[in-house]
Design a protein around this motif. Structure first.
Motif, PDB file in Angstrom:
ATOM      1  N   ALA A  52       0.872  -1.098  -0.099  1.00  0.00           N
ATOM      2  CA  ALA A  52       0.027  -0.044   0.079  1.00  0.00           C
ATOM      3  C   ALA A  52       0.866   1.163  -0.012  1.00  0.00           C
ATOM      4  N   LEU A  53       1.877   1.266   0.681  1.00  0.00           N
ATOM      5  CA  LEU A  53       2.820   2.371   0.537  1.00  0.00           C
ATOM      6  C   LEU A  53       3.689   2.731  -0.530  1.00  0.00           C
ATOM      7  N   THR A  54       3.828   1.648  -1.185  1.00  0.00           N
ATOM      8  CA  THR A  54       4.461   1.680  -2.438  1.00  0.00           C
ATOM      9  C   THR A  54       3.375   2.050  -3.729  1.00  0.00           C
ATOM     10  N   LEU A  55       2.429   1.647  -3.417  1.00  0.00           N
ATOM     11  CA  LEU A  55       1.218   2.128  -4.473  1.00  0.00           C
ATOM     12  C   LEU A  55       0.910   3.664  -4.215  1.00  0.00           C
ATOM     13  N   LEU A  56       1.241   4.270  -3.067  1.00  0.00           N
ATOM     14  CA  LEU A  56       0.701   5.635  -3.045  1.00  0.00           C
ATOM     15  C   LEU A  56       1.478   6.564  -3.890  1.00  0.00           C
ATOM     16  N   PRO A  57       2.925   6.578  -4.067  1.00  0.00           N
ATOM     17  CA  PRO A  57       3.646   7.324  -4.944  1.00  0.00           C
ATOM     18  C   PRO A  57       3.290   7.507  -6.457  1.00  0.00           C
ATOM     19  N   MET A  58       2.443   6.469  -6.671  1.00  0.00           N
ATOM     20  CA  MET A  58       1.923   6.424  -8.164  1.00  0.00           C
ATOM     21  C   MET A  58       1.151   7.472  -8.581  1.00  0.00           C
ATOM     22  N   LEU A  59       0.265   7.826  -7.492  1.00  0.00           N
ATOM     23  CA  LEU A  59      -0.803   8.608  -7.620  1.00  0.00           C
ATOM     24  C   LEU A  59      -0.556  10.030  -7.931  1.00  0.00           C
ATOM     25  N   PRO A  60       0.631  10.926  -7.245  1.00  0.00           N
ATOM     26  CA  PRO A  60       0.990  12.084  -7.822  1.00  0.00           C
ATOM     27  C   PRO A  60       1.692  12.024  -8.795  1.00  0.00           C
ATOM     28  N   ALA A  61       2.250  10.901  -9.237  1.00  0.00           N
ATOM     29  CA  ALA A  61       3.080  10.782 -10.589  1.00  0.00           C
ATOM     30  C   ALA A  61       2.182  10.678 -11.696  1.00  0.00           C
ATOM     31  N   ARG A  98       0.381   7.943 -12.427  1.00  0.00           N
ATOM     32  CA  ARG A  98       0.136   6.713 -12.847  1.00  0.00           C
ATOM     33  C   ARG A  98      -1.038   5.882 -12.087  1.00  0.00           C
ATOM     34  N   TRP A  99      -1.909   6.759 -11.956  1.00  0.00           N
ATOM     35  CA  TRP A  99      -3.191   5.928 -11.059  1.00  0.00           C
ATOM     36  C   TRP A  99      -3.905   4.833 -11.635  1.00  0.00           C
ATOM     37  N   ARG A 100      -3.774   4.791 -13.008  1.00  0.00           N
ATOM     38  CA  ARG A 100      -4.115   3.396 -13.733  1.00  0.00           C
ATOM     39  C   ARG A 100      -3.525   2.348 -13.477  1.00  0.00           C
ATOM     40  N   MET A 101      -1.993   2.287 -13.474  1.00  0.00           N
ATOM     41  CA  MET A 101      -1.012   1.466 -12.946  1.00  0.00           C
ATOM     42  C   MET A 101      -1.329   1.043 -11.563  1.00  0.00           C
ATOM     43  N   ALA A 102      -1.661   2.006 -10.672  1.00  0.00           N
ATOM     44  CA  ALA A 102      -1.603   1.689  -9.440  1.00  0.00           C
ATOM     45  C   ALA A 102      -3.096   0.794  -9.163  1.00  0.00           C
ATOM     46  N   LEU A 103      -3.894   1.010  -9.897  1.00  0.00           N
ATOM     47  CA  LEU A 103      -5.380   0.666  -9.839  1.00  0.00           C
ATOM     48  C   LEU A 103      -5.041  -0.873 -10.136  1.00  0.00           C
ATOM     49  N   ARG A 104      -4.585  -0.919 -11.362  1.00  0.00           N
ATOM     50  CA  ARG A 104      -4.534  -2.399 -11.962  1.00  0.00           C
ATOM     51  C   ARG A 104      -3.466  -3.516 -11.113  1.00  0.00           C
ATOM     52  N   LEU A 105      -2.509  -2.648 -10.611  1.00  0.00           N
ATOM     53  CA  LEU A 105      -1.449  -3.642  -9.725  1.00  0.00           C
ATOM     54  C   LEU A 105      -1.995  -3.981  -8.359  1.00  0.00           C
ATOM     55  N   GLY A 106      -2.906  -2.889  -7.778  1.00  0.00           N
ATOM     56  CA  GLY A 106      -3.549  -2.973  -6.513  1.00  0.00           C
ATOM     57  C   GLY A 106      -4.586  -3.903  -6.561  1.00  0.00           C
ATOM     58  N   VAL A 107      -5.247  -4.133  -7.548  1.00  0.00           N
ATOM     59  CA  VAL A 107      -6.544  -5.107  -7.776  1.00  0.00           C
ATOM     60  C   VAL A 107      -5.688  -6.378  -8.044  1.00  0.00           C
ATOM     61  N   THR A 108      -4.935  -6.544  -8.863  1.00  0.00           N
ATOM     62  CA  THR A 108      -4.140  -7.739  -8.683  1.00  0.00           C
ATOM     63  C   THR A 108      -3.603  -8.424  -7.679  1.00  0.00           C
ATOM     64  N   TYR A 109      -2.917  -7.499  -6.859  1.00  0.00           N
ATOM     65  CA  TYR A 109      -2.397  -7.850  -5.708  1.00  0.00           C
ATOM     66  C   TYR A 109      -3.444  -8.284  -4.576  1.00  0.00           C
ATOM     67  N   ALA A 110      -4.721  -7.507  -4.704  1.00  0.00           N
ATOM     68  CA  ALA A 110      -5.830  -7.930  -3.851  1.00  0.00           C
ATOM     69  C   ALA A 110      -6.341  -9.174  -4.179  1.00  0.00           C
ATOM     70  N   VAL A 111      -6.624  -9.703  -5.473  1.00  0.00           N
ATOM     71  CA  VAL A 111      -6.988 -10.779  -5.776  1.00  0.00           C
ATOM     72  C   VAL A 111      -5.993 -11.922  -5.509  1.00  0.00           C
TER      73      VAL A 111
END
Length: 233
Positions: A38-47, A49-62
């Protein structure tokens, strides 16, 4: 060259990548792994890369859900195989996430400047720079091959490569593998042509510096791992 106010220094990104690899080395608890992801996904948002963060976060959650929902006493061996694959992929996801963030938000000049600030030998800087530019070039070649295949009516559609594996091997993988060696050689020659292998002190137009945000990010991201290692979490 000015950067975004919330952009992290390349050395901070390398530190986050190191932490992700240490998760595998120390085999930490799942909740510690989830916190660091979760902490490594947060820096993607201001950069941006929110779509990348969403895809990777959903994949990890699954993957986490699958690894927990499959009962340990299930008599079905296929479920155990599915859980095993989910756990293996889940444990590697922090490395994928930090790597994707670092490679997608760091320019080659920034990475080279950061490596030289850390006094890394040029024999390591040049191969690393080639690797950074290698994968985007291969992705671009893949898109051109897919566009050429679609133009000729071969393996059209989003899942065409899965439906036609032999055509994928013949028209996609073989050209990519043959072109990979040429791409690596061309990038190496380009790096040497720009004087990266020249001895002596090198100058750079790219300006990087560690800011309070970078130090705070490193401390926050390292805290869950340290607490897990000493047995607090």
């Amino acid at each position: 060259m000015a950067s975004h106010p919330l952009a992290l220094d390349p050395r901070t990104k390398l530190f986050m990548l190191l932490l992700a690899n240490l998760l595998l080395f120390f085999h930490v608890h799942t909740h510690t792994e989830i916190m660091l992801v979760a902490l490594t996904l947060l820096p993607m948002l201001p950069a941006g890369r929110w779509r990348m963060a969403l895809r990777l976060g959903v994949t990890y959650a699954v993957l986490v859900a699958v690894s927990y929902l499959v009962p340990a006493d299930s008599p079905n061996p296929w479920l155990h195989l599915l859980a095993l694959l989910a756990v293996g992929l889940r444990m590697m996801m922090p490395c994928f996430i930090t790597g994707a963030y670092a490679f997608s938000t760091t320019r080659t000049s920034e990475f080279v400047c950061a490596m030289r600030r850390m006094h890394v030998p040029e024999t390591i800087v040049i191969p690393c720079m080639v690797v950074i530019r290698f994968f985007p070039t291969i992705v671009q070649d893949y898109r051109q091959i897919r566009a050429a295949m679609a133009l000729r009516g071969v393996a059209e559609g989003r899942f065409a490569l899965v439906r036609h594996p032999m055509q994928s091997l013949e028209y996609v993988l073989v050209p990519l593998m043959m072109n990979a060696a040429n791409v690596a050689q061309d990038l190496s020659v380009a790096a040497l042509t720009k004087g990266l292998g020249r001895p002596g002190t090198h100058t750079s137009l790219t300006m990087i510096r560690m800011r309070p945000l970078d130090w705070l990010t490193m401390i926050v991201c390292a805290t869950p791992l340290v607490l897990d290692i000493i047995g607090v979490l």
